[in-house]
Write a protein that holds these residues in place. Structure first.
Motif, PDB file in Angstrom:
ATOM      1  N   PRO A  44       0.808  -1.225   0.000  1.00 23.42           N
ATOM      2  CA  PRO A  44       0.000   0.000   0.000  1.00 23.42           C
ATOM      3  C   PRO A  44       0.842   1.276   0.000  1.00 23.42           C
ATOM      4  CG  PRO A  44      -0.909  -1.574   1.550  1.00 23.42           C
ATOM      5  CD  PRO A  44       0.411  -2.130   1.088  1.00 23.42           C
ATOM      6  N   GLU A  45       1.964   1.263   0.677  1.00 23.83           N
ATOM      7  CA  GLU A  45       2.824   2.444   0.725  1.00 23.83           C
ATOM      8  C   GLU A  45       3.317   2.804  -0.664  1.00 23.83           C
ATOM      9  OE1 GLU A  45       2.654   0.427   4.613  1.00 23.83           O
ATOM     10  OE2 GLU A  45       3.063  -0.288   2.600  1.00 23.83           O
ATOM     11  N   GLN A  46       3.771   1.826  -1.409  1.00 20.13           N
ATOM     12  CA  GLN A  46       4.259   2.062  -2.767  1.00 20.13           C
ATOM     13  C   GLN A  46       3.129   2.497  -3.692  1.00 20.13           C
ATOM     14  OE1 GLN A  46       5.933  -1.839  -3.247  1.00 20.13           O
ATOM     15  NE2 GLN A  46       8.025  -1.113  -2.887  1.00 20.13           N
ATOM     16  N   LEU A  47       1.972   1.882  -3.538  1.00 19.65           N
ATOM     17  CA  LEU A  47       0.842   2.238  -4.401  1.00 19.65           C
ATOM     18  C   LEU A  47       0.367   3.660  -4.132  1.00 19.65           C
ATOM     19  CD1 LEU A  47      -1.072  -1.152  -4.253  1.00 19.65           C
ATOM     20  CD2 LEU A  47       0.183  -0.208  -6.215  1.00 19.65           C
ATOM     21  N   LEU A  48       0.334   4.064  -2.861  1.00 15.73           N
ATOM     22  CA  LEU A  48      -0.031   5.434  -2.524  1.00 15.73           C
ATOM     23  C   LEU A  48       0.980   6.418  -3.115  1.00 15.73           C
ATOM     24  CD1 LEU A  48      -1.681   7.599  -1.077  1.00 15.73           C
ATOM     25  CD2 LEU A  48      -0.415   7.039   1.029  1.00 15.73           C
ATOM     26  N   ALA A  49       2.267   6.115  -2.964  1.00 17.95           N
ATOM     27  CA  ALA A  49       3.310   6.985  -3.513  1.00 17.95           C
ATOM     28  C   ALA A  49       3.173   7.104  -5.032  1.00 17.95           C
ATOM     29  CB  ALA A  49       4.696   6.459  -3.130  1.00 17.95           C
ATOM     30  N   LEU A  50       2.944   6.004  -5.715  1.00 18.34           N
ATOM     31  CA  LEU A  50       2.771   6.039  -7.174  1.00 18.34           C
ATOM     32  C   LEU A  50       1.545   6.850  -7.577  1.00 18.34           C
ATOM     33  CD1 LEU A  50       3.590   2.363  -8.183  1.00 18.34           C
ATOM     34  CD2 LEU A  50       4.770   4.407  -8.988  1.00 18.34           C
ATOM     35  N   ALA A  51       0.438   6.633  -6.888  1.00 19.12           N
ATOM     36  CA  ALA A  51      -0.801   7.335  -7.231  1.00 19.12           C
ATOM     37  C   ALA A  51      -0.631   8.844  -7.079  1.00 19.12           C
ATOM     38  CB  ALA A  51      -1.953   6.837  -6.366  1.00 19.12           C
ATOM     39  N   TRP A  52      -0.079   9.271  -5.945  1.00 22.27           N
ATOM     40  CA  TRP A  52       0.033  10.711  -5.725  1.00 22.27           C
ATOM     41  C   TRP A  52       1.084  11.343  -6.629  1.00 22.27           C
ATOM     42  CZ3 TRP A  52       1.423  13.636  -0.594  1.00 22.27           C
ATOM     43  CH2 TRP A  52       0.918  14.938  -0.670  1.00 22.27           C
ATOM     44  N   ALA A  53       2.233  10.679  -6.821  1.00 25.78           N
ATOM     45  CA  ALA A  53       3.274  11.226  -7.695  1.00 25.78           C
ATOM     46  C   ALA A  53       2.744  11.409  -9.116  1.00 25.78           C
ATOM     47  CB  ALA A  53       4.507  10.323  -7.692  1.00 25.78           C
ATOM     48  N   THR A  54       2.014  10.435  -9.600  1.00 27.91           N
ATOM     49  CA  THR A  54       1.468  10.497 -10.956  1.00 27.91           C
ATOM     50  C   THR A  54       0.433  11.610 -11.080  1.00 27.91           C
ATOM     51  OG1 THR A  54       1.847   8.130 -11.232  1.00 27.91           O
ATOM     52  CG2 THR A  54       0.259   9.168 -12.730  1.00 27.91           C
ATOM     53  N   CYS A  55      -0.484  11.666 -10.137  1.00 25.08           N
ATOM     54  CA  CYS A  55      -1.551  12.661 -10.178  1.00 25.08           C
ATOM     55  C   CYS A  55      -1.006  14.077 -10.002  1.00 25.08           C
ATOM     56  CB  CYS A  55      -2.579  12.343  -9.090  1.00 25.08           C
ATOM     57  SG  CYS A  55      -4.026  13.413  -9.132  1.00 25.08           S
ATOM     58  N   LEU A  56      -0.143  14.281  -9.016  1.00 23.34           N
ATOM     59  CA  LEU A  56       0.376  15.614  -8.744  1.00 23.34           C
ATOM     60  C   LEU A  56       1.240  16.115  -9.901  1.00 23.34           C
ATOM     61  CD1 LEU A  56       0.375  17.921  -6.691  1.00 23.34           C
ATOM     62  CD2 LEU A  56       2.359  16.840  -5.595  1.00 23.34           C
ATOM     63  N   ASN A  57       2.025  15.236 -10.502  1.00 21.42           N
ATOM     64  CA  ASN A  57       2.852  15.665 -11.636  1.00 21.42           C
ATOM     65  C   ASN A  57       1.996  15.989 -12.854  1.00 21.42           C
ATOM     66  OD1 ASN A  57       5.510  16.308 -12.572  1.00 21.42           O
ATOM     67  ND2 ASN A  57       5.320  14.545 -13.930  1.00 21.42           N
ATOM     68  N   SER A  58       0.970  15.198 -13.115  1.00 20.21           N
ATOM     69  CA  SER A  58       0.070  15.499 -14.232  1.00 20.21           C
ATOM     70  C   SER A  58      -0.618  16.844 -14.023  1.00 20.21           C
ATOM     71  CB  SER A  58      -0.988  14.408 -14.384  1.00 20.21           C
ATOM     72  OG  SER A  58      -0.393  13.205 -14.777  1.00 20.21           O
ATOM     73  N   THR A  59      -1.009  17.117 -12.787  1.00 19.86           N
ATOM     74  CA  THR A  59      -1.659  18.390 -12.486  1.00 19.86           C
ATOM     75  C   THR A  59      -0.661  19.541 -12.601  1.00 19.86           C
ATOM     76  OG1 THR A  59      -3.145  17.192 -10.997  1.00 19.86           O
ATOM     77  CG2 THR A  59      -3.135  19.591 -10.838  1.00 19.86           C
ATOM     78  N   ALA A  60       0.576  19.334 -12.168  1.00 19.88           N
ATOM     79  CA  ALA A  60       1.611  20.368 -12.321  1.00 19.88           C
ATOM     80  C   ALA A  60       1.837  20.671 -13.797  1.00 19.88           C
ATOM     81  CB  ALA A  60       2.917  19.934 -11.654  1.00 19.88           C
ATOM     82  N   GLN A  61       1.779  19.658 -14.639  1.00 19.02           N
ATOM     83  CA  GLN A  61       1.920  19.879 -16.074  1.00 19.02           C
ATOM     84  C   GLN A  61       0.761  20.727 -16.609  1.00 19.02           C
ATOM     85  OE1 GLN A  61       4.325  18.855 -18.778  1.00 19.02           O
ATOM     86  NE2 GLN A  61       5.217  19.486 -16.831  1.00 19.02           N
ATOM     87  N   ALA A  62      -0.436  20.498 -16.111  1.00 21.75           N
ATOM     88  CA  ALA A  62      -1.580  21.319 -16.514  1.00 21.75           C
ATOM     89  C   ALA A  62      -1.397  22.763 -16.038  1.00 21.75           C
ATOM     90  CB  ALA A  62      -2.879  20.745 -15.962  1.00 21.75           C
TER      91      ALA A  62
END
Length: 138
Positions: A44-62
């Protein structure tokens, strides 16, 4: 509000060590606290890290209108709960923007953190923090 996407995942004791996403993806999982854990499985720790890193970076790109490269790294620590029973996550997200000052990076981070769905889910947690940092590719 119109729904844009929906998914579901499951994990059960009838098939230990496996979590499934409804579209057919199967993920091997193992607790990081288990001394006999499967080192090739995720947790779960790795999955949470992946989910947030992916989402936050995509939003930063927007937020940057894709004019700057951005990078996000997320650290998740499992620790004893501050209330004394069970465990809790300590989660820190770090955003960097290529060619931006730390002040500019902090502005992008503030906007991205306000818009990212995972950030919105986590932001009221007392064990979650976001940080700007100099650009680095992870």
């Amino acid at each position: 509000m119109s729904e844009k996407y929906r998914t579901a995942a499951s994990n059960s004791t009838s098939e230990p060590g496996v979590s499934r996403v409804e579209d057919g993806m199967t993920v091997r999982v193992s607790s990081p606290l288990n001394p006999d854990r499967d080192l090739d499985a995720t947790n779960p720790e790795q999955l949470l890290a992946l989910a947030w890193a992916t989402c936050l970076n995509s939003t930063a790109q927007a937020v940057t209108v894709r004019r700057h490269r951005t990078a996000v790294r997320v650290e998740v620590a499992l620790r004893d709960a501050s209330e004394g029973s069970g465990y809790e996550f300590r989660v820190d997200a770090y955003l960097s923007v290529e060619g931006a000052s730390l002040e500019e990076t902090e502005r992008v981070l503030e906007q991205a953190h306000a818009r990212c769905p995972v950030s919105r889910l986590l932001r009221s947690a007392t064990t979650v923090a976001v940080h700007g940092e100099p650009y680095a590719v992870g």
